[in-house]
Design a protein around this motif. Sequence first.
Motif, PDB file in Angstrom:
ATOM      1  N   THR A 129     -66.526 -59.346  12.419  1.00 32.25           N
ATOM      2  CA  THR A 129     -67.007 -57.963  12.539  1.00 32.25           C
ATOM      3  C   THR A 129     -67.114 -57.258  11.198  1.00 32.25           C
ATOM      4  O   THR A 129     -67.914 -56.349  11.042  1.00 32.25           O
ATOM      5  N   GLY A 130     -66.279 -57.644  10.231  1.00 32.00           N
ATOM      6  CA  GLY A 130     -66.347 -57.034   8.909  1.00 32.00           C
ATOM      7  C   GLY A 130     -65.678 -55.677   8.861  1.00 32.00           C
ATOM      8  O   GLY A 130     -64.947 -55.303   9.780  1.00 32.00           O
ATOM      9  N   PRO A 131     -65.917 -54.919   7.804  1.00 31.48           N
ATOM     10  CA  PRO A 131     -65.279 -53.602   7.648  1.00 31.48           C
ATOM     11  C   PRO A 131     -65.740 -52.645   8.744  1.00 31.48           C
ATOM     12  O   PRO A 131     -66.913 -52.294   8.806  1.00 31.48           O
ATOM     13  N   ASP A 132     -64.819 -52.256   9.619  1.00 29.72           N
ATOM     14  CA  ASP A 132     -65.189 -51.398  10.745  1.00 29.72           C
ATOM     15  C   ASP A 132     -64.177 -50.281  10.985  1.00 29.72           C
ATOM     16  O   ASP A 132     -64.096 -49.734  12.066  1.00 29.72           O
ATOM     17  N   ARG A 133     -63.410 -49.941   9.979  1.00 31.35           N
ATOM     18  CA  ARG A 133     -62.380 -48.919  10.127  1.00 31.35           C
ATOM     19  C   ARG A 133     -62.849 -47.602   9.501  1.00 31.35           C
ATOM     20  O   ARG A 133     -63.601 -47.596   8.534  1.00 31.35           O
ATOM     21  N   SER A 134     -62.354 -46.484  10.041  1.00 31.03           N
ATOM     22  CA  SER A 134     -62.674 -45.159   9.495  1.00 31.03           C
ATOM     23  C   SER A 134     -61.380 -44.473   9.060  1.00 31.03           C
ATOM     24  O   SER A 134     -60.496 -44.254   9.887  1.00 31.03           O
ATOM     25  N   PRO A 135     -61.270 -44.135   7.771  1.00 29.43           N
ATOM     26  CA  PRO A 135     -60.055 -43.456   7.298  1.00 29.43           C
ATOM     27  C   PRO A 135     -60.151 -41.938   7.438  1.00 29.43           C
ATOM     28  O   PRO A 135     -61.226 -41.353   7.336  1.00 29.43           O
ATOM     29  N   THR A 136     -59.018 -41.306   7.691  1.00 26.79           N
ATOM     30  CA  THR A 136     -58.898 -39.853   7.690  1.00 26.79           C
ATOM     31  C   THR A 136     -57.676 -39.488   6.859  1.00 26.79           C
ATOM     32  O   THR A 136     -56.582 -40.003   7.097  1.00 26.79           O
ATOM     33  N   VAL A 137     -57.870 -38.635   5.879  1.00 30.29           N
ATOM     34  CA  VAL A 137     -56.770 -38.173   5.030  1.00 30.29           C
ATOM     35  C   VAL A 137     -56.297 -36.824   5.569  1.00 30.29           C
ATOM     36  O   VAL A 137     -57.095 -35.904   5.739  1.00 30.29           O
ATOM     37  N   THR A 138     -55.006 -36.711   5.841  1.00 24.02           N
ATOM     38  CA  THR A 138     -54.413 -35.459   6.306  1.00 24.02           C
ATOM     39  C   THR A 138     -53.508 -34.934   5.199  1.00 24.02           C
ATOM     40  O   THR A 138     -52.708 -35.692   4.647  1.00 24.02           O
ATOM     41  N   VAL A 139     -53.652 -33.655   4.854  1.00 19.87           N
ATOM     42  CA  VAL A 139     -52.843 -33.060   3.787  1.00 19.87           C
ATOM     43  C   VAL A 139     -52.228 -31.747   4.263  1.00 19.87           C
ATOM     44  O   VAL A 139     -52.741 -31.095   5.167  1.00 19.87           O
ATOM     45  N   ARG A 140     -51.110 -31.401   3.633  1.00 22.45           N
ATOM     46  CA  ARG A 140     -50.519 -30.082   3.859  1.00 22.45           C
ATOM     47  C   ARG A 140     -51.201 -29.131   2.891  1.00 22.45           C
ATOM     48  O   ARG A 140     -51.259 -29.387   1.690  1.00 22.45           O
ATOM     49  N   ARG A 141     -51.741 -28.033   3.401  1.00 21.68           N
ATOM     50  CA  ARG A 141     -52.408 -27.022   2.563  1.00 21.68           C
ATOM     51  C   ARG A 141     -51.551 -25.772   2.533  1.00 21.68           C
ATOM     52  O   ARG A 141     -51.184 -25.228   3.561  1.00 21.68           O
ATOM     53  N   ARG A 142     -51.240 -25.331   1.309  1.00 15.90           N
ATOM     54  CA  ARG A 142     -50.522 -24.075   1.115  1.00 15.90           C
ATOM     55  C   ARG A 142     -51.455 -23.098   0.423  1.00 15.90           C
ATOM     56  O   ARG A 142     -52.043 -23.419  -0.599  1.00 15.90           O
ATOM     57  N   ILE A 143     -51.592 -21.927   1.022  1.00 17.95           N
ATOM     58  CA  ILE A 143     -52.481 -20.894   0.485  1.00 17.95           C
ATOM     59  C   ILE A 143     -51.623 -19.860  -0.238  1.00 17.95           C
ATOM     60  O   ILE A 143     -50.649 -19.358   0.317  1.00 17.95           O
ATOM     61  N   TYR A 144     -52.006 -19.569  -1.482  1.00 14.36           N
ATOM     62  CA  TYR A 144     -51.258 -18.632  -2.321  1.00 14.36           C
ATOM     63  C   TYR A 144     -52.112 -17.417  -2.650  1.00 14.36           C
ATOM     64  O   TYR A 144     -53.323 -17.524  -2.837  1.00 14.36           O
ATOM     65  N   HIS A 145     -51.459 -16.276  -2.741  1.00 13.56           N
ATOM     66  CA  HIS A 145     -52.073 -15.065  -3.293  1.00 13.56           C
ATOM     67  C   HIS A 145     -51.655 -15.033  -4.760  1.00 13.56           C
ATOM     68  O   HIS A 145     -50.468 -15.140  -5.079  1.00 13.56           O
ATOM     69  N   LEU A 146     -52.628 -14.905  -5.651  1.00 14.09           N
ATOM     70  CA  LEU A 146     -52.362 -14.871  -7.085  1.00 14.09           C
ATOM     71  C   LEU A 146     -52.607 -13.467  -7.614  1.00 14.09           C
ATOM     72  O   LEU A 146     -53.649 -12.869  -7.332  1.00 14.09           O
ATOM     73  N   ASP A 147     -51.640 -12.942  -8.350  1.00 10.68           N
ATOM     74  CA  ASP A 147     -51.794 -11.655  -9.023  1.00 10.68           C
ATOM     75  C   ASP A 147     -51.767 -11.895 -10.520  1.00 10.68           C
ATOM     76  O   ASP A 147     -50.861 -12.564 -11.030  1.00 10.68           O
ATOM     77  N   LEU A 148     -52.760 -11.354 -11.215  1.00  7.56           N
ATOM     78  CA  LEU A 148     -52.731 -11.320 -12.671  1.00  7.56           C
ATOM     79  C   LEU A 148     -52.000 -10.038 -13.024  1.00  7.56           C
ATOM     80  O   LEU A 148     -52.482  -8.940 -12.748  1.00  7.56           O
ATOM     81  N   VAL A 149     -50.811 -10.189 -13.582  1.00  5.74           N
ATOM     82  CA  VAL A 149     -49.939  -9.046 -13.848  1.00  5.74           C
ATOM     83  C   VAL A 149     -49.915  -8.790 -15.348  1.00  5.74           C
ATOM     84  O   VAL A 149     -49.744  -9.704 -16.144  1.00  5.74           O
ATOM     85  N   GLU A 150     -50.087  -7.527 -15.696  1.00  5.31           N
ATOM     86  CA  GLU A 150     -50.038  -7.120 -17.099  1.00  5.31           C
ATOM     87  C   GLU A 150     -48.702  -6.422 -17.345  1.00  5.31           C
ATOM     88  O   GLU A 150     -48.319  -5.527 -16.601  1.00  5.31           O
ATOM     89  N   ARG A 151     -47.989  -6.900 -18.348  1.00  2.48           N
ATOM     90  CA  ARG A 151     -46.728  -6.280 -18.730  1.00  2.48           C
ATOM     91  C   ARG A 151     -46.925  -5.569 -20.047  1.00  2.48           C
ATOM     92  O   ARG A 151     -47.306  -6.160 -21.046  1.00  2.48           O
ATOM     93  N   LYS A 152     -46.658  -4.278 -20.036  1.00  6.87           N
ATOM     94  CA  LYS A 152     -46.808  -3.467 -21.244  1.00  6.87           C
ATOM     95  C   LYS A 152     -45.502  -3.502 -22.031  1.00  6.87           C
ATOM     96  O   LYS A 152     -44.462  -3.911 -21.543  1.00  6.87           O
ATOM     97  N   SER A 153     -45.571  -3.043 -23.262  1.00  6.00           N
ATOM     98  CA  SER A 153     -44.396  -3.110 -24.137  1.00  6.00           C
ATOM     99  C   SER A 153     -43.243  -2.229 -23.646  1.00  6.00           C
ATOM    100  O   SER A 153     -42.099  -2.473 -23.991  1.00  6.00           O
ATOM    101  N   ASP A 154     -43.535  -1.232 -22.807  1.00  3.65           N
ATOM    102  CA  ASP A 154     -42.447  -0.392 -22.280  1.00  3.65           C
ATOM    103  C   ASP A 154     -41.757  -1.041 -21.074  1.00  3.65           C
ATOM    104  O   ASP A 154     -40.845  -0.464 -20.483  1.00  3.65           O
ATOM    105  N   GLY A 155     -42.204  -2.238 -20.691  1.00  3.12           N
ATOM    106  CA  GLY A 155     -41.571  -2.956 -19.592  1.00  3.12           C
ATOM    107  C   GLY A 155     -42.245  -2.769 -18.247  1.00  3.12           C
ATOM    108  O   GLY A 155     -41.939  -3.475 -17.293  1.00  3.12           O
TER     109      GLY A 155
END
Length: 181
Positions: free
Chosen positions: A127-153
Amino acid sequence: MKSYRRFVSAAVAAAVAVSIPGLTATEAAAVTSSTYVQATLMETTTVTADCSSTAVWGVAAGEGTRERRWGNYQVCGYPTAAVTVGQWQDGMADELDSIQGATAMKTAAKIGLIQDAQSRCVYYMPTGPDRSPTVTVRRRIYHLDLVERKSDGSTTAVDHAEGTVDDRPSVSWSPTCNTRP
């Protein structure tokens, strides 16, 4: 919450104020403020993905190929993890901030070196190559903030984006690898 940070000292702000005539100390602090990206985990889910590469070894690889002598396998290539940073919403971030975002998510998710991996499934003749692969992954969704720190803290979020980390891949084959035709 973990974040990757880069800081500029107050001494640099003072040096900038001295080197640019007419610049006040407050303006110099704004020029030399440091930024960092903070990653906050929002959601974890499971998703399916395709193989990043596929190959056939053994008889089906064809005469004269090096893969022919490796045994009769279908091969699914996939990365051990993937990190993606979405579009920054307010246009304040640049490419370096996106790299910082990816680093912040990798650090928060405890992702080390991302490598290529393979899953192999034997196939049987005639029959030859007759298999179908499926990759399952854990997905983590992040919220990203670009934070600016001024010299006064004080800090201010100046931009934000969404990012994902896909890891813990597993590959399943249909029909299973132990099934003979």
